[in-house]
Design a protein around this motif. Sequence first.
Motif, PDB file in Angstrom:
ATOM      1  N   ARG A   1      -8.935   4.478   3.595  1.00  0.00           N
ATOM      2  CA  ARG A   1      -9.065   4.244   2.147  1.00  0.00           C
ATOM      3  C   ARG A   1      -8.349   2.961   1.757  1.00  0.00           C
ATOM      4  O   ARG A   1      -8.880   2.134   1.004  1.00  0.00           O
ATOM      5  N   LYS A   2      -7.134   2.755   2.274  1.00  0.00           N
ATOM      6  CA  LYS A   2      -6.365   1.551   1.952  1.00  0.00           C
ATOM      7  C   LYS A   2      -7.070   0.290   2.442  1.00  0.00           C
ATOM      8  O   LYS A   2      -7.076  -0.728   1.743  1.00  0.00           O
ATOM      9  N   LEU A   3      -7.660   0.338   3.638  1.00  0.00           N
ATOM     10  CA  LEU A   3      -8.406  -0.822   4.138  1.00  0.00           C
ATOM     11  C   LEU A   3      -9.513  -1.193   3.169  1.00  0.00           C
ATOM     12  O   LEU A   3      -9.654  -2.354   2.770  1.00  0.00           O
ATOM     13  N   THR A   4     -10.314  -0.202   2.788  1.00  0.00           N
ATOM     14  CA  THR A   4     -11.443  -0.446   1.882  1.00  0.00           C
ATOM     15  C   THR A   4     -10.952  -0.976   0.541  1.00  0.00           C
ATOM     16  O   THR A   4     -11.525  -1.925   0.002  1.00  0.00           O
ATOM     17  N   GLU A   5      -9.876  -0.401   0.017  1.00  0.00           N
ATOM     18  CA  GLU A   5      -9.307  -0.877  -1.256  1.00  0.00           C
ATOM     19  C   GLU A   5      -8.908  -2.347  -1.189  1.00  0.00           C
ATOM     20  O   GLU A   5      -8.924  -3.038  -2.196  1.00  0.00           O
ATOM     21  N   HIS A   6      -8.531  -2.802  -0.005  1.00  0.00           N
ATOM     22  CA  HIS A   6      -8.088  -4.184   0.169  1.00  0.00           C
ATOM     23  C   HIS A   6      -9.195  -5.086   0.702  1.00  0.00           C
ATOM     24  O   HIS A   6      -8.930  -6.188   1.180  1.00  0.00           O
ATOM     25  N   GLY A   7     -10.439  -4.627   0.611  1.00  0.00           N
ATOM     26  CA  GLY A   7     -11.576  -5.470   0.957  1.00  0.00           C
ATOM     27  C   GLY A   7     -11.834  -5.615   2.441  1.00  0.00           C
ATOM     28  O   GLY A   7     -12.511  -6.547   2.867  1.00  0.00           O
ATOM     29  N   ILE A   8     -11.311  -4.700   3.245  1.00  0.00           N
ATOM     30  CA  ILE A   8     -11.541  -4.715   4.693  1.00  0.00           C
ATOM     31  C   ILE A   8     -12.356  -3.482   5.055  1.00  0.00           C
ATOM     32  O   ILE A   8     -12.008  -2.366   4.679  1.00  0.00           O
TER      33      ILE A   8
ATOM     34  N   CYS B   1     -20.270  -2.871   3.462  1.00  0.00           N
ATOM     35  CA  CYS B   1     -19.492  -3.792   2.639  1.00  0.00           C
ATOM     36  C   CYS B   1     -18.420  -2.989   1.897  1.00  0.00           C
ATOM     37  O   CYS B   1     -18.741  -1.989   1.241  1.00  0.00           O
ATOM     38  N   PRO B   2     -17.156  -3.397   1.969  1.00  0.00           N
ATOM     39  CA  PRO B   2     -16.109  -2.651   1.265  1.00  0.00           C
ATOM     40  C   PRO B   2     -16.159  -2.831  -0.255  1.00  0.00           C
ATOM     41  O   PRO B   2     -15.504  -2.098  -0.986  1.00  0.00           O
ATOM     42  N   ARG B   3     -16.962  -3.778  -0.740  1.00  0.00           N
ATOM     43  CA  ARG B   3     -17.045  -4.018  -2.185  1.00  0.00           C
ATOM     44  C   ARG B   3     -18.201  -3.262  -2.836  1.00  0.00           C
ATOM     45  O   ARG B   3     -18.049  -2.661  -3.881  1.00  0.00           O
ATOM     46  N   CYS B   4     -19.398  -3.316  -2.199  1.00  0.00           N
ATOM     47  CA  CYS B   4     -20.560  -2.663  -2.831  1.00  0.00           C
ATOM     48  C   CYS B   4     -21.138  -1.528  -1.998  1.00  0.00           C
ATOM     49  O   CYS B   4     -22.098  -0.890  -2.423  1.00  0.00           O
ATOM     50  N   ALA B   5     -20.594  -1.286  -0.810  1.00  0.00           N
ATOM     51  CA  ALA B   5     -20.923  -0.158   0.068  1.00  0.00           C
ATOM     52  C   ALA B   5     -22.293  -0.240   0.747  1.00  0.00           C
ATOM     53  O   ALA B   5     -22.710   0.704   1.389  1.00  0.00           O
ATOM     54  N   THR B   6     -22.986  -1.356   0.648  1.00  0.00           N
ATOM     55  CA  THR B   6     -24.261  -1.469   1.344  1.00  0.00           C
ATOM     56  C   THR B   6     -24.032  -1.695   2.837  1.00  0.00           C
ATOM     57  O   THR B   6     -23.011  -2.254   3.245  1.00  0.00           O
ATOM     58  N   ALA B   7     -25.005  -1.279   3.645  1.00  0.00           N
ATOM     59  CA  ALA B   7     -24.960  -1.541   5.084  1.00  0.00           C
ATOM     60  C   ALA B   7     -25.734  -2.810   5.434  1.00  0.00           C
ATOM     61  O   ALA B   7     -25.828  -3.178   6.598  1.00  0.00           O
ATOM     62  N   ASP B   8     -26.272  -3.482   4.422  1.00  0.00           N
ATOM     63  CA  ASP B   8     -27.031  -4.717   4.647  1.00  0.00           C
ATOM     64  C   ASP B   8     -26.046  -5.876   4.782  1.00  0.00           C
ATOM     65  O   ASP B   8     -25.805  -6.639   3.852  1.00  0.00           O
TER      66      ASP B   8
END
Length: 173
Positions: free
Chosen positions: A101-108, A135-142
């Motif tokens: 969760r922390k990684l995703t929050e920090h854009g990783i 993508c950690p910002r918009c969650a797409t797999a593209d």
Amino acid sequence: MVTTTPNETRRRAWKAAAAVTDPELPMLTLADLGILREVEVSEEGAVAVWITPTYSGCPALAEMRVDVDRALRTAGFDDVEVRTALSPAWTTDWITEEGRRKLTEHGISAPGRAPARPSGPVPLTLLPTRTAPRCPRCATADTEELSRFGSTSCKSLHRCRSCLEPFEHVKEI
């Protein structure tokens, strides 16, 4: 005089070591990453801590050892030994849900499941493993890989094709 049980002393030592942050990913603690493996306290009060590096050549290992030692001494432990455990080898599966969760929050982008490791000899593969992390910002797999190596060798550099933002991904190990 306040006395503590051996379990309370061990929990206090674990808590101090677990709060140490990773030098390369400072939003994560060694506990979040699963690097902190074991803490033992002897009857005499000596503390032994085992950490497992993310890979055997990890350049941050020496700094982690110093930081764990400092944290325990600051917590009041005088006799401290930080040991390295290389077996079993660290895997990204040891990263906690909180760490992910922390990684995703920090854009990783957090890693997916690590590839299965065969028993016996490791087969030689000459091609790199390719992943399509979200993508950690918009969650797409593209997404697309820009570089197999990011700011550290355990991360790769990607770009989201939807929001066009670059991001790092922690490689599955």
